[in-house]
Each structure stands twice: as structure tokens, then as C-alpha cells.
Design an enzyme around this catalytic site. Structure first.
Site, PDB file in Angstrom:
ATOM      1  N   ASP A  13       4.996 -10.166 -12.564  1.00 11.83           N
ATOM      2  CA  ASP A  13       4.596  -8.977 -11.801  1.00 11.83           C
ATOM      3  C   ASP A  13       5.817  -8.300 -11.184  1.00 11.83           C
ATOM      4  OD1 ASP A  13       2.751  -7.136 -10.959  1.00 11.83           O
ATOM      5  OD2 ASP A  13       2.233  -8.193  -9.118  1.00 11.83           O
ATOM      6  N   GLY A  35      -4.085  -7.379  -2.318  1.00 11.63           N
ATOM      7  CA  GLY A  35      -5.358  -7.961  -2.705  1.00 11.63           C
ATOM      8  C   GLY A  35      -5.629  -9.282  -2.011  1.00 11.63           C
ATOM      9  N   PHE A  36      -4.567  -9.996  -1.618  1.00 13.72           N
ATOM     10  CA  PHE A  36      -4.708 -11.284  -0.937  1.00 13.72           C
ATOM     11  C   PHE A  36      -5.084 -11.125   0.526  1.00 13.72           C
ATOM     12  CE2 PHE A  36      -0.941 -10.446   1.408  1.00 13.72           C
ATOM     13  CZ  PHE A  36      -0.174  -9.693   0.552  1.00 13.72           C
ATOM     14  N   GLY A  51       1.827  -4.388   5.805  1.00 15.90           N
ATOM     15  CA  GLY A  51       1.257  -3.916   4.550  1.00 15.90           C
ATOM     16  C   GLY A  51      -0.017  -4.652   4.221  1.00 15.90           C
TER      17      GLY A  51
END
Length: 835
Positions: free
Chosen positions: A644, A529-530, A526
Site C-alpha cells: 500500500d 478505515g481502522f 487523521g
């Protein structure tokens, strides 16, 4: 019902024929005073169909069925009443019961089958029509209350109507016989799948087994023979406007024609040849290995003329080369080169625009979507390019534009027929065959190679000397950044137990490169953002997931060190376990235990996989998430607020047990409410006080859990809601249904079961308590646990939740445009300025 079941003994028919002369056929009606007893029968008015008692081949059991009348050879049984409850002897009877239902009785008067109409009625009469339909009429006006066409067995007749509703999941299904001598419900079923553009599906024990391809307005385009067969072209598929699609035949009723789902998984077309006086078979699917659903996995194409039959599409490579080479193709293929859209979303360098590769004479993938307002092939192509989630399109002049998102499943190469499918590829994949570009690539390769050799020669002598120094610097950097992260994530004074946090073990970069095949794209699980997450296997056989911080990412370094400080010492069965990390030079990686079933959203919002999550599994997932959250808030050494919590951050192990993951934006709390000027998280899951004022606490996680709970029960996304349901979000829709007393409509049809209805409604009630607008009104996680386990029996009524009112038309239009531009929203971190 296999072909063998069509060979019902001629002696049986002769016996029935002789019986009718002795006992006499009872016209075409059954009444209370005029039942039929074995071996009596009734015949339709035009002598086309007969209803009576029969025994299958190699069986002595007796059943009530319908077959063609006035045919001299063995004829297939078209419908069976008591298919699951045979009569042991010849004492059976079909009659009208006292409550008006049509029933089959044995010699002891026991009801073996009933039409089971619940509405009260009287003066009932059953009639066998010349369409082969057994109808039950009631009252003085003869109102139709039941018909056999609504409850078919394994055979479709010309006047039948198949229906399927995309919203409720209700379908009319054919179900196969268990064997040629046993008409009870078998392993195969068939009917319309209304998701996307409707298709005709065959299922094996509920799993897709074969499909027809989408309906193009005249035919199912995945059956090449449908364009040439006079019989197969005689169908019509209508959209009833409420999510219901109805398939019906428009053929001449004079044909003696039937479509049969056999016990060995074949869908056959059988018709009576009047000239030859024999039954002919015009169609049989699946006919090759390539017809089996998903034979070659995602982005794999099947060609029955080739050996091996499976091949990856251009621009794709096998996801697991070892399995692929052994003929195990179900994992399919993955892209060799990322699309331009992926580069834009991930913040990496953007190359030239993507293009399309045309594949000719193909059976197109499953779950096609119709693209309205596209009147030409160029418009169809442009619409697909605008949408980053669109991976293929097809333009068919007599129908319009079809498009596909996600994985492309069940692609097949036809020797004739089929359609031209356009697959989206990166620009570099499209120009790979161009000779001029190949010369440029070769020239550049030579130049780059020469430079690389020079650099290697120049720096190789320094490597050994600097290796130890770099390792020492990396360890010092990790120690410093860990301390820095601990100070960042803790809002207050740094406690002694946080100062003692150390991350062990430290993995060497070389070990992780070997485990992931040098971070090969086929190992990629996958993207966030990191950076990317890769699957790997350590030398001792342990499977791992490696989160690799992207060098070009604008976010992730702080989140990386945050995760080191927060969860390095947390141990709980419902938290993903951090095994260690790697820091060498500019490389920063976290190593986790591997979760084979990926994230909850991969099941919950996938129309094919959501059925694997029945209510018991979903309730177990809800309880597991709640236990993990309770550990973070109350039982761990450090009181942690996740910030989150959402389906993509709930990973599932091999037994579908949930584990909370991604602590990149978590914070250690002293127990009181905390203010921040940097609001991070995901829209739709952030509490109102946090989103609008930057205040967060344990009740912020409770709000996110409430949204997550409603998504699990409903199977719907909070952020992607239907605009015609007059609600801003799933929360608003649930609140509307709660006030209307119609909460049943919120439950996912895939799990609708009266046995668990009370438990489902209780979970919806708890979810609404968790998303109340004021934080003080929301229950603590420990209280939620007691509510879920019914330790607290009486739940308080929920107050008005947050975010239930629809915005103004201007705001709504802005949101719609935003969603259209950003069609894929799987970035885990939003960064806002609190007001």
C-alpha cells in the site's frame, strides 16, 4: 516603494528641467544614432511622461526611470530599468545596442541592463508612449518586440495588463523597492493568483501576505472600498480560455493614477488631484492586523473591532488552547462535532443531515471554486450538501455559486461590505440554541446521569477484583493474536525469527488517555478505515501518534495484529518507528513516533505548500523511500512486501525526511511470488497482476513506487486526472508525452529548473520502467537505487506501462459517477475479490 520614495527631491526635478533646456529633450525616441546621456531625457508625444536619469532620495546612485511629466511637485518614479545595477556617476547612457536591444551603459561601456530580446532583429527604435509604456520596435514595419509594461517594477498604470496562467504558473508581478532610497527588488511582490476563482495576491518572500478576495465578475469582493471607489471599480478580469487570466484597467487614460507596492508591504492607490495640485492616497492595504493572510489560522475568523481579534467559527474550538490563549492563532481551530458525511465514510452511526450557519459581512476564504449549473441559492446549497468535501458555500446573485473544500483560511469579519458565508455544521451544532431541544438535552442528561451513578455504585466494588484479571486476559489475548497474525502475514512456514517477535513496551490505557487529553478531538491528526490517529505527549515529554482501533470499524483488527507482527522489530531511518501498543479490554492501540509534517500528500497536492518541496527536497524524498523499500525487500530479517505504498503513507519528519508507514496490509514473503484471494490496497497504485489475478511480489511494490515517483515529479494525482488530457491516468499521460518527446510538460511548474532538468527526466524514465505491464520487466529496488544515484548510466527504454488505454464510454461514465459520489478518497484499504 514606500511613501518616502514619492518625495524625490524637488531639486532633482528642477535640475532635470534645467538640463533639458541645456541639452534638449530628444523627442520621444531612442535610436542607435540618438541615445540619451545623463542628464538628458525623452518626453512622450503628449508631454505626459518623461524617461531619464534620476537619483532616489538620500542616494547618489543613478538610474534610468519613467515618471510623470509637467507636474510641479515631486512625483513618484513609475518604472526603473537598471534597478539592480546602479550607475556610480553621471556617465550613464541609454541606447540601442548592435544586436537591436535597448541597453543601459556606464561610462566604461559595460551593459548594466538590457531588454534582453533573444530573437534576431535590426533597425530598432525605442519610444516612450503617452501611456507611460517604453516600447521597442524592430524592422521596417516597426514590429513590437519588447515593452516595459511586461516587466513592471513596483507600479501599475492604467494601460497595463496583468496576466497569470494556472497551468504554467507564469505571472506578471509587481515587485517592491528594497527601500525608499534603493529601487532594487525588495521582499514584496503582487499579482494575480489564478487558482480557483482568481484573486489579487501580495506575497512576502513568496509566502501569501494579503489577498483581495475572489473576483465576482466586477470587483474583488474582499476589498469593501472597491464598491464605492470610482477608481477601484475600473478593472476588468478576462479568462483567456487556456488557463490564463488577464487583469486590465478600463479607466479614463486622462487620470494620472498609479497603484504602488511599497517597500514596507502596502499596496496604495495614488492619483493626482488637478484642483489641489497634490498627490492623494485613496487606498492602502493591508490596513489592519486582520488583513494579514491567515492571521487566525484554519476555521478562525478575524475581527479588528474585537479584542482579542481572533475567534473560532461556531462549531469549532481552538486546535491548541494553550497557544490560542497566548495570542498564537496560526494553528487555527477544529470541529467540535464531526459532520454526517464523516460518519458515513467512517462506517459509524449516521445522525441527522448537516446544515449551514450563515455568517454575515465576511471576507470569504481563499481558493474559492466556481460551481457551474447552479442558478439559485437552493441549488448552490444542495450541490454543497451532495459533496462531502464541501465545507462552505456562498451564493451571489450577480455571479453565481462559490464553494470551498478543505480548511477555510483567511476569514475576516467586515464592519461594512463583505458577503454572507454559509459554513457547514453538524445538525447538533445548529440546534444547540433551540430552547426546546435544550430542555430535552437537560432531561436526558439527568436521566443518563442517574443511570450512570447507579451503574457506578453497582460495579465499583467489582472493579478492583476484576482489574488484575482483565490485565491478565489482555496480555494473553495479545500473545495469542500476535501468534495468529504472524501465521496470517507469513505465506509459508513460520520461521524461527518470527516466533521470537515480542512487542515492547505495553502502554497502559490511562497513560495514553492522559497523553491525548482523553482522546480529545483537538488532538486528532487523521482518520482511516481502522479508526482515528491522535497526537499525544508522554510524561517525559516525548511526542507520540496513537492509532486507536475503532470499536465500530469493520476493518482494522487483523491489520492491527498484522502491524504488531511485521514491524515491531524493524529499525530503519526511513520507516516510521513503532514504540509499543496498548491492549486493555476492547481497546487496541498502536503507539508511533510523531511526524510533525504529516504525510507527503499534504505538501505535494496543496497549491500553497507544494512550493516548500523544491526539487532537491523531492529527490531526497524519492531516495529515502527507495532506501526504506530496499530495507524491507532485502536488508531486514523478514522480507516484507508493503502492498500500500502511496503519498498518504509517506510521513515527513521535521526536516521533511520521508518515513514509510501503515503496515496494516503488509505481508512477509519467502522471496517468491504469492497468490491471494483477498486483494487489498489502493486503486491507482496496485500492479496489474495483483489487481486482476491476486499475485503479488516485490515487483508489486516496485509498481507502486513508480506511480509514486511520477506523482512526486509531476505534482499530480494518478487517480484524479484531467479528462481533457486524453489519458486514463497519470501513467497514461506520462507514456503519451514520452512517445511524443515532450516529457517537459510532465514536470511540476513549481519545481521547473533547467539546472535539474536532466535529473528530473531521469526520474521520469525510472518511473516508467517501474510501471511496465509485466512484472519481470520491472527493475528490482536495488537496481532502482543504482539508477537514481547514476551508478547505472544508460537506462533501457521503457516498455508499454499498465493502465494506459482509456476505457469505454460506459466504463468512463461509471468511474465519473463513482468519483462524484465519493468525493473524498482517503481510506487506506480497498478490499476486493481477486479474479
Amino acid at each position: 516603494m514606500g511613501l518616502g520614495s514619492c518625495e524625490v527631491a524637488v531639486a532633482l526635478l528642477l535640475f532635470l528641467s534645467c538640463s533639458s533646456s541645456v541639452y534638449g529633450d530628444a523627442g520621444d525616441n531612442i535610436t542607435t544614432s540618438q541615445p540619451i546621456k545623463d542628464p538628458e531625457a525623452i518626453v512622450s508625444a503628449g508631454n505626459k511622461f518623461k524617461l531619464g536619469f534620476f537619483s532616489p532620495v538620500n542616494s547618489t546612485y543613478r538610474y534610468v526611470g519613467i515618471w510623470y511629466s509637467n507636474i510641479s511637485v515631486a512625483t513618484p518614479v513609475l518604472w526603473v530599468a537598471n534597478r539592480n545595477n546602479p550607475i556610480n556617476d553621471s556617465s550613464g547612457m541609454m541606447t540601442i545596442s548592435e544586436d537591436g536591444n535597448l541597453v543601459v551603459l556606464n561610462g566604461q561601456g559595460e551593459v548594466l541592463w538590457s531588454s534582453n530580446v533573444t530573437n534576431g532583429f535590426n533597425q530598432s527604435t525605442a519610444q516612450l508612449t503617452d501611456d507611460g509604456n517604453l516600447v521597442l520596435k524592430a524592422g521596417p514595419n516597426g514590429n513590437l518586440v519588447w515593452q516595459s509594461f511586461q516587466q513592471p517594477t513596483d507600479t501599475y498604470l492604467i494601460k497595463m495588463r496583468f496576466s497569470a496562467n494556472a497551468r504554467t504558473g507564469n505571472k506578471t508581478l509587481l515587485t517592491s523597492w528594497r527601500s525608499s532610497s534603493d529601487p532594487s527588488v525588495g521582499n514584496f511582490s503582487a499579482g494575480i493568483n489564478p487558482l480557483g476563482i482568481p484573486e489579487f495576491f501580495m506575497w512576502y518572500n513568496g509566502h501569501p501576505f494579503w489577498r483581495s478576495g475572489p473576483w465576482d465578475g466586477q470587483n474583488f469582493i474582499g476589498i469593501p472600498g472597491m464598491y464605492t471607489s470610482v477608481y477601484l471599480r475600473g478593472f476588468s478580469l478576462q479568462d483567456e480560455g487556456d488557463g490564463t487570466f488577464t487583469l486590465s484597467s478600463i479607466q479614463d487614460p486622462a487620470y494620472r493614477l498609479a497603484y504602488v507596492l511599497t517597500s514596507n508591504g502596502k499596496f496604495t492607490e495614488q492619483y493626482w488631484d488637478y484642483g489641489k495640485q497634490v498627490w492623494e492616497y485613496n487606498l492602502e492595504v493591508p490596513s489592519t492586523e486582520c488583513d494579514i493572510y491567515g492571521k487566525c489560522g484554519p476555521f478562525g475568523s478575524c475581527d479588528a473591532q474585537n479584542s482579542p481579534i481572533c475567534a473560532c467559527l461556531k462549531g469549532f474550538v481552538a486546535k491548541n488552547p494553550d497557544e490560542w490563549n497566548k495570542g498564537i492563532w496560526t494553528r487555527g481551530c477544529v470541529r467540535k462535532t464531526s459532520l454526517q458525511c464523516d460518519g458515513i465514510q467512517n462506517g459509524t452511526e449516521v445522525g441527522k443531515e448537516d446544515g449551514f450557519k450563515k455568517l454575515e459581512m465576511m471576507k470569504v476564504p481563499t481558493f474559492a471554486q466556481y460551481c457551474p449549473n447552479t442558478y439559485s441559492e437552493q441549488e448552490c446549497k444542495d450541490e454543497c450538501l451532495k459533496n462531502c468535501s464541501c465545507v462552505a458555500y456562498l451564493y451571489y446573485k450577480d455571479f453565481g455559486c462559490m464553494a470551498w473544500t478543505g480548511n477555510l483560511i483567511d476569514i475576516q469579519k467586515f464592519s461594512e461590505g463583505g458577503k454572507d458565508l454559509n459554513i457547514r455544521l453538524a445538525y447538533t451544532e445548529l440546534v444547540s440554541g433551540n430552547k426546546r431541544n435544550m430542555k430535552v438535552i437537560i432531561s436526558m442528561s439527568v436521566i443518563v446521569g442517574a443511570i450512570a451513578i447507579f451503574i457506578c455504585v453497582f460495579f465499583s466494588w467489582k472493579w478492583m477484583a476484576k482489574h488484575r484479571e482483565r490485565k491478565l486476559i489482555s496480555e494473553e489475548t495479545l500473545s495469542f493474536k500476535t501468534r495468529e497474525a504472524q501465521e496470517t502475514v507469513f505465506d509459508g512456514n513460520l520461521p524461527e525469527n518470527v516466533r521470537q517477535v515480542k512487542l515492547e513496551p505495553l502502554f497502559k490505557l490511562q497513560i495514553l488517555e492522559t497523553a491525548t487529553n482523553n482522546f480529545d478531538i483537538s488532538k486528532k491528526l487523521g482518520q482511516g478505515g481502522f479508526g482515528a490517529v491522535y497526537w499525544g505527549k508522554l510524561p517525559d515529554g516525548l511526542e507520540i501518534a496513537v492509532k486507536r482501533l475503532s470499536r465500530t470499524s469493520g476493518q482494522g483488527r487483523e491489520e492491527f495484529m498484522n502491524e504488531v507482527a511485521v514491524i515491531s522489530k524493524l529499525q530503519h531511518r526511513n520507516l516510521v518507528r513503532l514504540l509499543g501498543c496498548c491492549v486493555e479490554g476492547e481497546e487496541m492501540m498502536l503507539v508511533y513516533e510523531y511526524m510533525p509534517n504529516k504525510s507527503l500528500d499534504a505538501f505535494l497536492f496543496d497549491s500553497l505548500r507544494k512550493g516548500q518541496l523544491d526539487w532537491k527536497r523531492r529527490f531526497n524524498i524519492i531516495n529515502g523511500i527507495c532506501r526504506g523499500l530496499l530495507y524491507l525487500h532485502r536488508d531486514s530479517r523478514l522480507r516484507i512486501i508493503h502492498r500500500d505504498l502511496k503519498p498518504s503513507n509517506i510521513l515527513l519528519d521535521h526536516e521533511l525526511n520521508p518515513k514509510i508507514s501503515d503496515f496494516g496490509i503488509a505481508r512477509i514473503s519467502g522471496g517468491n511470488e504469492v497468490n491471494t484471494t483477498r486483494v487489498v490496497g489502493t486503486f491507482g497504485f496496485m500492479s496489474p497482476e495483483y489487481l486482476m489475478e491476486g499475485r503479488f511480489s516485490e515487483k508489486s511494490d516496485v509498481f507502486s513506487f513508480g506511480v509514486l515517483l511520477l506523482e512526486i515529479v509531476s505534482g499530480r494525482k494518478n487517480a484524479h486526472f484531467y479528462s481533457n488530457e486524453h489519458a486514463l491516468s497519470l501513467i497514461g499521460f506520462a507514456w503519451k508525452l514520452w512517445n511524443e518527446g515532450d516529457i517537459t510538460c510532465l514536470v511540476d511548474p513549481a519545481i521547473s529548473d533547467p539546472c535539474f532538468q536532466v535529473e528530473m527526466f531521469r526520474c521520469i524514465h525510472i518511473g516508467l520502467l517501474c510501471v511496465q505491464e509485466l512484472a519481470k520487466d520491472r527493475p528490482a529496488v536495488s537496481t532502482i537505487t543504482s539508477m537514481l544515484n547514476s551508478e547505472i548510466v544508460d537506462l533501457p527504454p521503457p516498455k508499454k506501462p499498465a493502465f494506459v488505454e482509456r476505457q469505454s464510454s460506459v466504463d468512463t461514465e461509471a468511474i465519473t459517477q463513482s468519483q462524484k459520489i465519493n468525493s473524498i478518497n482517503n481510506v487506506t484499504i480497498s478490499d476486493l475479490n481477486g479474479r
